[in-house]
Write a protein that holds these residues in place. Sequence first.
Motif, PDB file in Angstrom:
ATOM      1  N   ALA A  90      -2.275 -26.391  20.666  1.00 50.85           N
ATOM      2  CA  ALA A  90      -3.478 -26.689  19.796  1.00 50.85           C
ATOM      3  C   ALA A  90      -4.578 -26.247  20.415  1.00 50.85           C
ATOM      4  N   GLY A  91      -5.534 -25.451  19.264  1.00 45.29           N
ATOM      5  CA  GLY A  91      -6.786 -25.263  19.500  1.00 45.29           C
ATOM      6  C   GLY A  91      -6.654 -23.708  19.901  1.00 45.29           C
ATOM      7  N   PRO A  92      -7.916 -23.131  20.470  1.00 45.21           N
ATOM      8  CA  PRO A  92      -7.700 -21.676  20.581  1.00 45.21           C
ATOM      9  C   PRO A  92      -6.655 -21.492  21.674  1.00 45.21           C
ATOM     10  N   PRO A  93      -5.711 -20.351  21.010  1.00 44.11           N
ATOM     11  CA  PRO A  93      -4.589 -20.235  21.864  1.00 44.11           C
ATOM     12  C   PRO A  93      -4.873 -19.351  23.341  1.00 44.11           C
ATOM     13  N   LEU A  94      -3.969 -19.937  24.121  1.00 41.43           N
ATOM     14  CA  LEU A  94      -3.736 -18.939  25.549  1.00 41.43           C
ATOM     15  C   LEU A  94      -3.002 -17.685  25.414  1.00 41.43           C
ATOM     16  N   THR A  95      -3.373 -16.749  25.439  1.00 38.98           N
ATOM     17  CA  THR A  95      -2.886 -15.625  24.941  1.00 38.98           C
ATOM     18  C   THR A  95      -2.820 -14.444  26.307  1.00 38.98           C
ATOM     19  N   ARG A  96      -1.956 -13.457  26.150  1.00 42.29           N
ATOM     20  CA  ARG A  96      -1.971 -12.430  27.374  1.00 42.29           C
ATOM     21  C   ARG A  96      -1.783 -11.011  26.393  1.00 42.29           C
ATOM     22  N   THR A  97      -2.260 -10.023  26.994  1.00 39.73           N
ATOM     23  CA  THR A  97      -1.972  -8.682  26.474  1.00 39.73           C
ATOM     24  C   THR A  97      -1.105  -7.782  27.258  1.00 39.73           C
ATOM     25  N   ILE A  98      -0.037  -7.364  26.833  1.00 39.72           N
ATOM     26  CA  ILE A  98       1.021  -6.640  27.423  1.00 39.72           C
ATOM     27  C   ILE A  98       0.498  -4.959  27.176  1.00 39.72           C
ATOM     28  N   SER A  99       0.283  -4.324  28.084  1.00 40.11           N
ATOM     29  CA  SER A  99      -0.178  -2.982  27.955  1.00 40.11           C
ATOM     30  C   SER A  99       0.832  -1.920  28.755  1.00 40.11           C
ATOM     31  N   LEU A 100       0.884  -0.627  28.419  1.00 45.08           N
ATOM     32  CA  LEU A 100       1.669   0.284  29.206  1.00 45.08           C
ATOM     33  C   LEU A 100       0.446   1.250  29.753  1.00 45.08           C
ATOM     34  N   ALA A 101       0.520   1.339  31.168  1.00 40.47           N
ATOM     35  CA  ALA A 101      -0.496   2.140  31.978  1.00 40.47           C
ATOM     36  C   ALA A 101       0.224   3.288  32.491  1.00 40.47           C
ATOM     37  N   ARG A 102      -0.674   4.225  32.493  1.00 36.37           N
ATOM     38  CA  ARG A 102      -0.012   5.421  33.361  1.00 36.37           C
ATOM     39  C   ARG A 102      -1.293   6.174  33.784  1.00 36.37           C
ATOM     40  N   PRO A 103      -1.399   7.176  34.971  1.00 34.19           N
ATOM     41  CA  PRO A 103      -2.195   8.026  35.462  1.00 34.19           C
ATOM     42  C   PRO A 103      -2.762   8.799  34.041  1.00 34.19           C
ATOM     43  N   HIS A 104      -4.127   8.825  34.074  1.00 33.50           N
ATOM     44  CA  HIS A 104      -4.842   9.687  32.980  1.00 33.50           C
ATOM     45  C   HIS A 104      -4.779  11.246  33.488  1.00 33.50           C
ATOM     46  N   ASP A 105      -4.694  11.157  34.845  1.00 33.46           N
ATOM     47  CA  ASP A 105      -4.705  12.657  35.427  1.00 33.46           C
ATOM     48  C   ASP A 105      -3.443  13.424  35.924  1.00 33.46           C
ATOM     49  N   VAL A 106      -2.315  12.897  35.457  1.00 35.39           N
ATOM     50  CA  VAL A 106      -1.026  13.466  35.579  1.00 35.39           C
ATOM     51  C   VAL A 106      -0.383  13.682  34.204  1.00 35.39           C
ATOM     52  N   THR A 107       0.155  14.957  33.999  1.00 35.91           N
ATOM     53  CA  THR A 107       0.859  15.195  32.628  1.00 35.91           C
ATOM     54  C   THR A 107       2.269  14.486  32.806  1.00 35.91           C
ATOM     55  N   PRO A 108       2.616  13.488  31.924  1.00 35.89           N
ATOM     56  CA  PRO A 108       3.849  13.135  31.910  1.00 35.89           C
ATOM     57  C   PRO A 108       5.312  14.136  31.782  1.00 35.89           C
ATOM     58  N   SER A 109       6.416  13.966  32.598  1.00 34.39           N
ATOM     59  CA  SER A 109       7.330  14.706  32.215  1.00 34.39           C
ATOM     60  C   SER A 109       8.087  14.265  30.822  1.00 34.39           C
ATOM     61  N   ARG A 110       9.049  15.248  30.332  1.00 35.95           N
ATOM     62  CA  ARG A 110       9.591  14.746  28.994  1.00 35.95           C
ATOM     63  C   ARG A 110      10.334  13.492  29.315  1.00 35.95           C
ATOM     64  N   ALA A 111      11.086  13.062  30.335  1.00 34.19           N
ATOM     65  CA  ALA A 111      11.661  11.899  30.424  1.00 34.19           C
ATOM     66  C   ALA A 111      10.507  10.848  30.326  1.00 34.19           C
ATOM     67  N   VAL A 112       9.494  10.888  30.947  1.00 38.15           N
ATOM     68  CA  VAL A 112       8.480   9.783  30.990  1.00 38.15           C
ATOM     69  C   VAL A 112       8.060   9.612  29.390  1.00 38.15           C
ATOM     70  N   GLN A 113       7.777  10.886  28.816  1.00 35.61           N
ATOM     71  CA  GLN A 113       7.192  10.603  27.261  1.00 35.61           C
ATOM     72  C   GLN A 113       8.526   9.934  26.623  1.00 35.61           C
ATOM     73  N   VAL A 114       9.398  10.166  26.828  1.00 32.99           N
ATOM     74  CA  VAL A 114      10.477   9.411  25.970  1.00 32.99           C
ATOM     75  C   VAL A 114      10.578   7.924  26.498  1.00 32.99           C
ATOM     76  N   MET A 115      10.310   7.611  27.551  1.00 36.58           N
ATOM     77  CA  MET A 115      10.473   6.235  28.038  1.00 36.58           C
ATOM     78  C   MET A 115       9.049   5.633  27.467  1.00 36.58           C
ATOM     79  N   GLN A 116       8.295   6.243  27.315  1.00 38.76           N
ATOM     80  CA  GLN A 116       6.889   5.642  26.530  1.00 38.76           C
ATOM     81  C   GLN A 116       7.260   5.371  25.282  1.00 38.76           C
ATOM     82  N   ARG A 117       7.994   6.245  24.440  1.00 40.78           N
ATOM     83  CA  ARG A 117       8.251   5.991  23.132  1.00 40.78           C
ATOM     84  C   ARG A 117       9.359   4.735  23.166  1.00 40.78           C
ATOM     85  N   THR A 118      10.283   4.760  23.942  1.00 44.42           N
ATOM     86  CA  THR A 118      11.168   3.721  23.973  1.00 44.42           C
ATOM     87  C   THR A 118      10.519   2.167  24.033  1.00 44.42           C
ATOM     88  N   VAL A 119       9.665   2.263  24.968  1.00 47.27           N
ATOM     89  CA  VAL A 119       8.773   1.214  25.478  1.00 47.27           C
ATOM     90  C   VAL A 119       8.072   0.790  24.075  1.00 47.27           C
TER      91      VAL A 119
END
Length: 307
Positions: free
Chosen positions: A260-289
Motif C-alpha cells: 500500500a502507499g506509493p508503490p515500489l517499482t523498478r524499470t526493466i530496460s534493454l541496453a546496447r552500445p550506441h556506437d556498435v551496429t547490431p548484427s541481424r541476429a541481434v536485431q531479431v533478438m531485440q524484437r523478440t525481447v
Amino acid sequence: MNLDQLRGFAEVASEGNFTRASENLHLAQPSLSRQIAALEHDLGAELFTRARGGSTLTAAGESLLPLAKRMLADADSVRRELAELAGLQRGRVRLGATPTLCISLVAEVLKDFHAEHPGVELHLSEHGSRRLLDQLAGGELDLALITTSHAATADRFTVSPLLVEELVLISSASAPPVAAGASLSLTEAAALPQIVFSRSYDLRAATDEAFALAGLTPEVVLEGAEMDAVLRFVERGLGVAIVPAMVLIDRPGLRSLRLAGPPLTRTISLARPHDVTPSRAVQVMQRTVATTARAFASRATATMRPA
C-alpha cells in the motif's frame, strides 16, 4: 599493432601469466612473448610488469586494455556479420540479464528465439545490472537486460525501457494469508519474518532503501539467498519476501500482496552500445525481447505495464 598482438595482450592481462595465456591461445609461449614485445615496441611503452609470480598490467597496459577489448569485439562482429551475409552461419547473440529476469522474462525470450532461429548461437551472462553494463562496455555482450529502481542514463549505451513493474510481498500459498486484504503497508511488511536477497542484488538495495526511508527495520529470518532459493523458501513457509511481480507468473505455490502507499517499482530496460551496429541476429533478438515483454505485461495486469 595487429589483432593477433591485441588478442595476446588481452589474454595475458586476463590470466596474469604468459604460460597460461599461450596455452589458451594454442600458441607457443616464445611466440606470444615476441608478439607482446613487438606491441610494446610499437607503442613505446611497457604493458606488463613481469615477475616470477606472474605479470601485472602497467599504467600503460591498464589504459590499453579497454581499447583492445573493444577493437577485438568490433573485429569479431565484422567477421560474424560478413559470415551471416554470406550464408556461412546464422550468427550469435550474447545476452546479459539479471538473476530475477533470467528465471522469468529471459527464459521465455530464449525459448521463443531458439524455436524460430535454432542455428543462432546463444550466450547468456547472469549478473547484476552494474556488472552487465561493464561487460557491455567491454564488448563482451551484445545486449543487456538491466533493472533500475530510479531513472538512470548511460552515455555509452542506448537504453530502451521495456516494462515498469511493482515489487510485491509474497508468501506461501499453502499457509494462511498474512493479511486480510489485497495489500498491506510497508510497516506491516516489516513486522513479518523476511527472507532477503544477497547484497549483490539491485533488488536488495532498493528494498533496504525503502525500509530505511520509512524508518523501519524488517524482521529478517534468512539473509543472503539467491532468487531461486528465496522463492523455494517462501513456498515452504519459512518466511515472506519482497520480489518483482514478474516472478509470480506460473508459480501457483506463491501468494502475493501489493504494498500500500506509493508503490515500489523498478524499470526493466534493454541496453546496447550506441556506437556498435547490431548484427541481424541481434536485431531479431531485440524484437523478440520487446514482444515477449509486452506479453508479460498483459499477463501481470495491474502490477506491470509497458514502459
